[in-house]
Design an enzyme around this catalytic site. Structure first.
Site, PDB file in Angstrom:
ATOM      1  N   CYS A  96      -2.417  -0.255   7.537  1.00  0.00           N
ATOM      2  CA  CYS A  96      -1.658   0.988   7.434  1.00  0.00           C
ATOM      3  C   CYS A  96      -1.782   1.820   8.708  1.00  0.00           C
ATOM      4  CB  CYS A  96      -2.108   1.769   6.211  1.00  0.00           C
ATOM      5  SG  CYS A  96      -1.729   0.900   4.665  1.00  0.00           S
TER       6      CYS A  96
ATOM      7  N   HIS B  15       0.858  -1.182   0.000  1.00  0.00           N
ATOM      8  CA  HIS B  15       0.000   0.000   0.000  1.00  0.00           C
ATOM      9  C   HIS B  15       0.899   1.238   0.000  1.00  0.00           C
ATOM     10  CE1 HIS B  15      -3.834  -1.958   1.876  1.00  0.00           C
ATOM     11  NE2 HIS B  15      -3.315  -2.693   0.915  1.00  0.00           N
TER      12      HIS B  15
ATOM     13  N   CYS C 127      -6.244   1.954   5.788  1.00  0.00           N
ATOM     14  CA  CYS C 127      -6.876   0.716   6.248  1.00  0.00           C
ATOM     15  C   CYS C 127      -6.292   0.323   7.612  1.00  0.00           C
ATOM     16  CB  CYS C 127      -6.624  -0.391   5.221  1.00  0.00           C
ATOM     17  SG  CYS C 127      -4.905  -0.984   5.212  1.00  0.00           S
TER      18      CYS C 127
ATOM     19  N   GLU D  70       0.828   3.858   1.783  1.00  0.00           N
ATOM     20  CA  GLU D  70       1.229   4.269   3.136  1.00  0.00           C
ATOM     21  C   GLU D  70       2.378   3.423   3.661  1.00  0.00           C
ATOM     22  OE1 GLU D  70      -1.852   3.506   1.994  1.00  0.00           O
ATOM     23  OE2 GLU D  70      -3.378   4.226   3.387  1.00  0.00           O
TER      24      GLU D  70
END
Length: 155
Positions: free
Chosen positions: A90, A57, A87, A59
């Site tokens: 993260c 991801h 999410c 992040e």
């Protein structure tokens, strides 16, 4: 939630540019930048599909790069700008790196972990508190995601 600043708009624009690059690469359009002392120190976009890595991801990637550049896992003077609400995975990384601020564009009521579905960043038992700013460049971030998934459904 806190109020945004003019700098937040500038840095979110950089995250949105990364999200557009992700969409062009057929990745979910999420971009992130990490800022310290008014300077971008790391940039990343989602690369889950390209890397075949569920952890890729935006992040997670930008935090890992920031840690390398800082020479420390603590990013206490940094602000994370991300186009979509993080999410739970993260959010956990954000908690552990002890960021100063998190600024995101569009919320995620189904899976967001900064107040959308749940709020991991504000758990009472945590010994670290974050400033969190939601809705910065929200319309642009939402449109990117909606256009991406609409195109996916049409294929």
């Amino acid at each position: 939630m806190s109020e945004s600043t003019p700098d937040d708009l500038v840095f979110m624009d950089e995250a949105l540019a990364l999200a557009r690059e992700a969409a062009a690469a057929d990745e979910v359009p999420v971009g992130a930048v990490l800022v310290k002392d008014g300077q971008v120190i790391a940039r990343a976009a989602n690369t889950v599909e390209q890397s075949k890595d569920a952890l890729a991801h935006a992040e997670m990637r930008v935090l890992a790069e920031g840690e390398k550049l800082a020479g420390d896992w603590r990013l206490t003077e940094c602000t994370l700008y991300v186009t979509k609400e993080p999410c739970p995975m993260c959010a956990g990384a954000i908690i552990h790196t002890r960021l100063k601020r998190v600024v995101y564009g569009v919320g995620d009521p189904k899976a967001g972990a900064c107040g959308g579905a749940i709020n991991l960043l504000q758990l009472p038992g945590l010994n670290h508190r974050f400033e969190c700013v939601a809705g910065v460049r929200e319309a642009e971030a939402r449109t990117l995601l909606q256009d991406f998934f609409r195109a996916k459904r049409q294929r």
